[in-house]
Design a protein around this motif. Structure first.
Motif, PDB file in Angstrom:
ATOM      1  N   ASN A 174       0.825  -1.199   0.000  1.00  0.00           N
ATOM      2  CA  ASN A 174       0.000   0.000   0.000  1.00  0.00           C
ATOM      3  C   ASN A 174       0.864   1.257   0.000  1.00  0.00           C
ATOM      4  O   ASN A 174       1.924   1.295   0.640  1.00  0.00           O
ATOM      5  N   ASN A 175       0.404   2.287  -0.700  1.00  0.00           N
ATOM      6  CA  ASN A 175       1.012   3.601  -0.528  1.00  0.00           C
ATOM      7  C   ASN A 175       0.704   4.095   0.878  1.00  0.00           C
ATOM      8  O   ASN A 175      -0.426   4.010   1.348  1.00  0.00           O
ATOM      9  N   MET A 176       1.727   4.601   1.552  1.00  0.00           N
ATOM     10  CA  MET A 176       1.544   5.119   2.906  1.00  0.00           C
ATOM     11  C   MET A 176       2.058   6.545   2.966  1.00  0.00           C
ATOM     12  O   MET A 176       3.060   6.895   2.330  1.00  0.00           O
ATOM     13  N   SER A 177       1.360   7.395   3.710  1.00  0.00           N
ATOM     14  CA  SER A 177       1.809   8.768   3.896  1.00  0.00           C
ATOM     15  C   SER A 177       1.459   9.232   5.295  1.00  0.00           C
ATOM     16  O   SER A 177       0.580   8.675   5.967  1.00  0.00           O
ATOM     17  N   ALA A 178       2.159  10.273   5.742  1.00  0.00           N
ATOM     18  CA  ALA A 178       1.970  10.801   7.089  1.00  0.00           C
ATOM     19  C   ALA A 178       2.417  12.255   7.111  1.00  0.00           C
ATOM     20  O   ALA A 178       3.084  12.742   6.188  1.00  0.00           O
ATOM     21  N   VAL A 179       2.040  12.961   8.178  1.00  0.00           N
ATOM     22  CA  VAL A 179       2.543  14.307   8.434  1.00  0.00           C
ATOM     23  C   VAL A 179       3.207  14.315   9.799  1.00  0.00           C
ATOM     24  O   VAL A 179       2.840  13.546  10.693  1.00  0.00           O
ATOM     25  N   LEU A 180       4.212  15.191   9.948  1.00  0.00           N
ATOM     26  CA  LEU A 180       4.969  15.285  11.193  1.00  0.00           C
ATOM     27  C   LEU A 180       5.113  16.755  11.560  1.00  0.00           C
ATOM     28  O   LEU A 180       5.530  17.570  10.735  1.00  0.00           O
ATOM     29  N   TYR A 181       4.758  17.082  12.810  1.00  0.00           N
ATOM     30  CA  TYR A 181       4.812  18.460  13.291  1.00  0.00           C
ATOM     31  C   TYR A 181       5.588  18.551  14.598  1.00  0.00           C
ATOM     32  O   TYR A 181       5.513  17.653  15.435  1.00  0.00           O
ATOM     33  N   LYS A 182       6.315  19.661  14.752  1.00  0.00           N
ATOM     34  CA  LYS A 182       6.814  20.053  16.062  1.00  0.00           C
ATOM     35  C   LYS A 182       5.694  20.789  16.780  1.00  0.00           C
ATOM     36  O   LYS A 182       4.937  21.543  16.174  1.00  0.00           O
ATOM     37  N   MET A 183       5.600  20.593  18.079  1.00  0.00           N
ATOM     38  CA  MET A 183       4.455  21.081  18.841  1.00  0.00           C
ATOM     39  C   MET A 183       4.906  22.021  19.966  1.00  0.00           C
ATOM     40  O   MET A 183       5.871  21.734  20.674  1.00  0.00           O
ATOM     41  N   ASP A 184       4.200  23.145  20.100  1.00  0.00           N
ATOM     42  CA  ASP A 184       4.422  24.064  21.205  1.00  0.00           C
ATOM     43  C   ASP A 184       3.087  24.682  21.592  1.00  0.00           C
ATOM     44  O   ASP A 184       2.829  25.859  21.332  1.00  0.00           O
ATOM     45  N   MET A 185       2.206  23.888  22.167  1.00  0.00           N
ATOM     46  CA  MET A 185       0.881  24.283  22.627  1.00  0.00           C
ATOM     47  C   MET A 185       0.040  24.890  21.499  1.00  0.00           C
ATOM     48  O   MET A 185      -0.699  24.194  20.849  1.00  0.00           O
ATOM     49  N   HIS A 186       0.158  26.199  21.257  1.00  0.00           N
ATOM     50  CA  HIS A 186      -0.682  26.845  20.257  1.00  0.00           C
ATOM     51  C   HIS A 186       0.039  27.031  18.923  1.00  0.00           C
ATOM     52  O   HIS A 186      -0.509  27.641  18.006  1.00  0.00           O
ATOM     53  N   ASP A 187       1.242  26.546  18.809  1.00  0.00           N
ATOM     54  CA  ASP A 187       2.039  26.764  17.599  1.00  0.00           C
ATOM     55  C   ASP A 187       2.600  25.430  17.132  1.00  0.00           C
ATOM     56  O   ASP A 187       3.256  24.723  17.902  1.00  0.00           O
TER      57      ASP A 187
END
Length: 270
Positions: A174-187
């Motif tokens: 299967n094609n797989m994809s994802a997103v990755l974020y750094k987190m700082d409460m409201h940002d």
């Protein structure tokens, strides 16, 4: 900012027969948020919002029933908990491809709504230079599978990783994809130069893995793309390791004879 994906689905049982935009024949109405000037209709493919990655579409309706075609929209999701509040990763809001008056983007919800903890969505928008705002509580339901993880890396940074595809897994590569974020409460900021290593396993079948998997690496629209091999139907755990730009593991553990699962993972059953 990452792009969002348009999905096609059957127009059967859709709630949008009175829409002026044929694009929304593919979508179902979730709810309507109102203010003194407009009704803002919120749509998804399924008609609900779930934990994890959601493509969400908006349409702004005037009091006379016409739809706004030239709005500039920003949104802010907020989760209000007993002790504190936090936001969530989100894309920009843009005009949906091929649409006259439908706008869209994605939001990643880390947790579901509860009786005493709830999500609120604020929409700030301008039309012909005039500013408007609308806010309401939205219901976020628990997804049937684990498709989002929040964690602190060895670098001391908080992250959110969410699976985008597959939404309809098959016995195949299967094609797989994802997103990755750094987190700082409201940002939240996109992380675009890491690697997400995957190791799918079937815990109920001796924790066996599968061949021809490919780790997720950055690609178009700041999404991460790879290949997920599923060799049979049933319950799968997709063990994750997140590696920084130096290929150092900042979270997650390799699967070994003595370690059967990573501390961060997605799962699915089909």
């Amino acid at each position: 900012m990452a792009a969002f994906t348009l999905f096609a689905c059957s127009s059967d049982d859709n709630a949008n027969s009175n829409s002026t935009d044929d694009f929304l024949n593919q979508m179902k109405l979730v709810q309507t948020i109102t203010n003194e000037a407009h009704s803002i209709k919120i749509y998804t493919k399924s008609g609900v919002i779930l934990t994890g990655y959601n493509n969400i579409y908006l349409q702004i309706q005037n009091a006379d029933g016409t739809f706004v075609e030239d709005a500039q929209i920003n949104w802010m999701p907020m989760m209000y908990m007993t002790a504190h509040a936090h936001s969530s990763p989100k894309s920009a809001v843009v005009k949906a491809e091929g649409s006259k008056n439908t706008y869209g983007g994605f939001i990643v919800f880390q947790m579901a709504s509860h009786a005493s903890e709830y999500w609120e969505l604020t929409l700030n928008y301008t039309i012909n230079g005039q500013a408007f705002s609308a806010t309401d509580v939205i219901q976020v339901n628990q997804a049937p599978n684990r498709n989002v993880q929040s964690f602190k890396g060895t670098d001391g940074v908080n992250y959110v990783v969410a699976m985008v595809e597959p939404t309809e897994p098959k016995v195949a590569v299967n094609n797989m994809s994802a997103v990755l974020y750094k987190m700082d409460m409201h940002d939240y900021s996109l992380v675009t130069n890491y690697t997400i290593a995957i190791d799918p396993r079937m815990p109920g079948m001796g924790n066996h893995s599968s061949p021809n998997n490919q780790n997720l690496t950055p690609g178009f629209g700041s999404f991460y793309y790879g290949k997920l091999s599923l060799t049979m139907t049933g319950y799968w755990t997709i063990n994750l390791q997140v590696l920084n730009e130096l290929q150092e593991v900042i979270k997650g553990e390799a699967i070994t004879p003595t370690n059967t699962a990573s501390s961060i993972y997605f799962d699915l059953e089909f």
